[in-house]
Design an enzyme around this catalytic site. Structure first.
Site, short mmCIF file in Angstrom:
data_model
loop_
_atom_site.label_atom_id
_atom_site.label_comp_id
_atom_site.label_asym_id
_atom_site.label_seq_id
_atom_site.Cartn_x
_atom_site.Cartn_y
_atom_site.Cartn_z
N HIS A 181 -0.81 4.34 7.53
CA HIS A 181 -0.24 3.61 6.40
C HIS A 181 -0.53 2.11 6.50
O HIS A 181 -1.07 1.50 5.56
CB HIS A 181 1.27 3.84 6.33
CG HIS A 181 1.94 3.08 5.24
ND1 HIS A 181 2.26 3.63 4.03
CD2 HIS A 181 2.36 1.78 5.16
CE1 HIS A 181 2.83 2.72 3.25
NE2 HIS A 181 2.90 1.58 3.93
N GLU A 182 -0.17 1.51 7.63
CA GLU A 182 -0.34 0.07 7.76
C GLU A 182 -1.80 -0.33 7.78
O GLU A 182 -2.18 -1.38 7.25
CB GLU A 182 0.39 -0.45 9.00
CG GLU A 182 1.90 -0.25 8.97
CD GLU A 182 2.59 -0.90 7.77
OE1 GLU A 182 2.00 -1.81 7.14
OE2 GLU A 182 3.72 -0.49 7.46
N HIS A 205 -3.00 -0.81 4.34
CA HIS A 205 -2.78 -2.15 3.78
C HIS A 205 -3.87 -3.11 4.24
O HIS A 205 -4.34 -3.96 3.46
CB HIS A 205 -1.42 -2.69 4.23
CG HIS A 205 -0.25 -2.10 3.52
ND1 HIS A 205 -0.14 -2.07 2.15
CD2 HIS A 205 0.90 -1.53 4.00
CE1 HIS A 205 1.01 -1.51 1.81
NE2 HIS A 205 1.66 -1.16 2.91
N HIS A 215 -6.80 -2.58 2.15
CA HIS A 215 -6.60 -3.17 0.83
C HIS A 215 -6.98 -4.64 0.86
O HIS A 215 -7.66 -5.15 -0.05
CB HIS A 215 -5.14 -3.01 0.40
CG HIS A 215 -4.91 -3.12 -1.07
ND1 HIS A 215 -3.75 -2.74 -1.69
CD2 HIS A 215 -5.70 -3.58 -2.08
CE1 HIS A 215 -3.83 -2.95 -2.99
NE2 HIS A 215 -5.01 -3.47 -3.25
N GLU A 268 2.69 -0.41 -2.38
CA GLU A 268 2.71 0.61 -1.34
C GLU A 268 1.86 1.83 -1.68
O GLU A 268 1.50 2.61 -0.80
CB GLU A 268 4.15 1.07 -1.08
CG GLU A 268 5.08 -0.02 -0.55
CD GLU A 268 4.66 -0.55 0.81
OE1 GLU A 268 3.99 0.19 1.56
OE2 GLU A 268 4.99 -1.71 1.11
N TYR A 327 9.03 1.81 -3.06
CA TYR A 327 8.51 2.80 -2.12
C TYR A 327 8.49 4.19 -2.74
O TYR A 327 7.49 4.91 -2.64
CB TYR A 327 9.36 2.80 -0.83
CG TYR A 327 9.00 1.70 0.13
CD1 TYR A 327 7.90 1.83 0.97
CD2 TYR A 327 9.74 0.53 0.19
CE1 TYR A 327 7.55 0.81 1.86
CE2 TYR A 327 9.41 -0.48 1.07
CZ TYR A 327 8.31 -0.34 1.90
OH TYR A 327 7.98 -1.35 2.77
#
Length: 674
Positions: A467-468, A471, A474, A496, A609
């Protein structure tokens, strides 16, 4: 771990500077402020009849600073530097930077010039859609900072904003600095694997050896999930939820100030003000979304609670304890984990033997490289700590340089104690046609290696890692003309979605079997274990998602009210019991004191979220699952339509472009068994 790219050119931009003295931080902060103020002064001096997009909007939005990374680095080192003196200096610097940011965002002389451009139909009509969006957003920012208010109200608003910024800095620094700890005997920690005790600090108390257990994630989560003694789980849960008591007063003050800000701006509530520029638009849309989903989830939760109660009664009976029929907060993670173990024969201790940090990191890097058409090359550059690794990113098709990312994965004293992406330098096109290349870091707190045992991750850790790092991608894959729109500069209730979508790769057997190897034997994870792990994905889905609904509803309760005089501890406790359906316990606790999102930009936005989870499921199941998770064309489409635009398009438009239709919640509901 990383592969070598075919490079179009040998040009690699220099990384930002990460090594500073206290004096240099103070000097750099002054330089950042002075260089930006010079830009604002220059714009303010332009006669309104001579103002243009080029001489007014562009300097404000794109080139405020000589080095756009300098401010980000100062703010980041506050969270990660090993020297407390440096962290404290960065905290002081952040307060000054926030004060200046508020001052500059509320300059009437600058706004007059900006508004003259925005209000000039001839200028706006001849701008490209992107330039018109930029001019509109810049004007909107000033207006939403009170520039349409009277001078006395504007001054009042400025003081409110400055105080809020200072409260936020203090709140988050307290969380990083004030970890809790508890002492337990080996018997009190029954259920924890032997590896949990490797190299763990011990203390003698009245002749009894006790182990030191902290509230940092690598300690807290295993104990809450695996400790068989309920009093142990309760004690550590209470220790975690009674940290940073002073933060309660800070957030209650912030709630009042946010309400005052909303009223000054002409809104009834803070949520009404904040949501106007989000995808949701209005508080009632959020509340309807949360409550509709809550009702659906309760159908699952009813069955889950009955199963948990039966398990708890059985356990208490085995040790001749009386079960009072209640389920408590410290029961939540333990019994969900126990159901996974019993029903699917899945235990964290067994699973993590196949998820050593080295293999997981390689798997994540390979997955993202293949999906997004990138090549990662490990660099010899250094950062703020010896454990931090630096990587170059190249486009695998063109050979173009893309940017840098850094990985800071283990806990240490004084470090930010959650997991997050830290944007360090934005990417954009400078006025002379050259590019500024992005730099971002993943900062996490995964278990450290111990003795001869490498860092071993639970599957939940692996999901967080995916997940992180999503980011980070992105930030890296965004390629925009203007700094204003770079990377994750999208609506809060969309930010998110891209990373949540990428979590799905953690549940794909073909993906897991590429990097999950036993840390001792190097044998691949058995197919039947993968099948059991995937089958257990939705265990507790009702309760897990109700927990997120609680956070979102609590956020709305404190920010969508016309009476901000709130006893937050009482409200939090009552609402948590009502929504999550677990009791708080006999001791008064104040978990809000460590709810960093409420003082870190997610105020009136935590619902995002769950909101974006719906979009992420639609994107994954409607495109990747249909077209193939290894389909490079789908991956390229995702990079082009979702990641590359940054904030230069509305979130709704990006999703529609990627899906080819309006999004819906069918995939999400189906994915959790509804």
């Amino acid at each position: 771990m990383t592969t070598t790219a075919t490079k179009k050119s040998s040009y690699i931009p220099q990384l930002p500077k990460f090594s500073f003295t206290v004096g240099e931080i103070e000097a750099d902060t002054t330089k950042v402020i002075e260089s930006a103020r010079a830009i604002y002064d220059k714009v303010a001096a332009i006669p309104v009849n001579e103002a243009t997009f080029e001489n007014t909007i562009l300097p404000i939005a794109n080139e405020k600073f000589e080095d756009p990374s300098r401010e980000n680095i100062i703010r980041s080192l506050k969270e990660v530097h090993t020297d407390k003196n440096i962290r404290d200096a960065c905290t002081d610097a952040e307060i000054k930077l926030d004060k200046f940011s508020i001052e500059s965002s509320m300059r009437e002389d600058v706004y007059k010039v900006v508004f003259s451009v925005f209000n000039n139909k001839e200028i706006m009509d001849r701008l490209s859609p992107l330039d018109r969006r930029l001019a509109t957003k810049v004007e909107e920012d000033y207006r939403r900072n009170g520039l349409n208010l009277t001078a006395d109200k504007r001054e009042e608003l400025k003081k409110v904003k400055e105080e809020l910024a200072e409260l936020s800095t203090k709140f988050n620094r307290n969380i990083s600095e004030e970890d809790g700890e508890a002492l337990f005997t080996r018997e009190e920690l029954a259920g924890l694997p032997d590896s949990f005790f490797d190299e763990r600090e011990t203390r003698e108390v009245d002749g009894v050896t006790k182990y030191v257990v902290t509230t940092k994630y690598p300690d807290l989560y295993p104990v809450l999930k695996q400790a068989k003694v309920w009093k142990t789980r309760m004690a550590l849960k209470e220790k975690d939820e009674t940290r940073c008591k002073g933060n309660v007063g800070l957030i209650e003050k912030a709630i009042k100030l946010r309400h005052k800000q909303a009223q000054l701006m002409g809104y009834k509530t803070h949520a009404g003000f904040k949501l106007e520029v989000m995808m949701a638009k209005k508080p009632e849309n959020v509340i309807h979304f949360e409550n509709d989903l809550r009702n659906r989830l309760n159908v699952l939760a009813d069955r889950e609670l009955a199963e948990i109660a039966a398990l708890k009664a059985e356990e208490f009976n085995q040790v001749n304890e009386n079960f009072d029929g209640e389920l408590y907060m410290w029961d939540y993670a333990y019994y969900i984990n126990l159901i996974k173990e019993r029903r699917f024969n899945v235990s964290d201790d067994e699973v993590k033997q196949y998820f050593s940090m080295g293999n997981v990191t390689k798997g994540i890097l390979d997955t993202y490289q293949n999906m997004l058409g990138l090549k990662f090359v490990k660099s010899s550059e250094t950062a703020w700590h010896r454990d931090v690794t630096v990587h170059e990113v190249w486009d695998s098709a063109t050979g173009d340089f893309v940017g840098h990312f850094l990985m800071d994965l283990y806990p240490r004293e004084g470090k930010y104690n959650h997991a997050a992406c830290f944007p360090l330098r934005p990417g954009f096109e400078r006025a002379d046609g050259t590019r500024e290349y992005p730099v971002a870091a993943i900062v996490a707190n995964f278990p450290k290696p111990s003795g001869n045992t490498p860092s071993l991750l639970t599957h939940s850790d692996v999901t967080t890692y995916f997940h992180e790092f999503g980011h980070v991608m992105h930030e890296l894959c965004s390629k925009v003309k203007y700094e204003y729109f770079h990377g994750t500069s999208v609506e809060t209730d969309f930010v998110e979605a891209p990373s949540q979508m990428l979590e799905n790769w953690c549940w794909e057997p073909t993906v897991l079997q590429k990097f999950a190897f036993h840390y001792k034997t190097d044998k691949p994870i058995p197919s039947d274990l993968v099948e059991r792990l995937v089958a257990a994905r939705n265990v507790g889905a009702g309760l897990v998602n109700l927990r997120q609904i609680f956070f979102g509803l609590f956020d709305m309760e404190i920010h969508n009210t016309e009476n901000p005089d709130i006893d937050t501890t009482k409200l939090y406790s009552e609402l948590r019991e009502k929504v999550t359906r677990f009791k708080n316990g006999p001791k008064e606790v104040w978990p809000l004191a460590t709810f960093g999102h409420m003082m870190g930009g997610y105020d009136a936005g935590y619902y995002g979220y769950m909101w974006s989870e719906v979009f992420s499921a639609d994107m994954f199941y409607s495109r990747f699952k249909e077209e193939g998770i290894d389909n490079v064309e789908t991956g390229r489409s995702y990079r082009e339509e979702i990641l590359k635009p940054g904030g230069s398009r509305d979130g709704n438009d990006m999703i529609r472009n990627f899906l080819g239709r309006e999004p819906n919640n069918k995939a999400f509901l189906k994915s959790i068994g509804l």
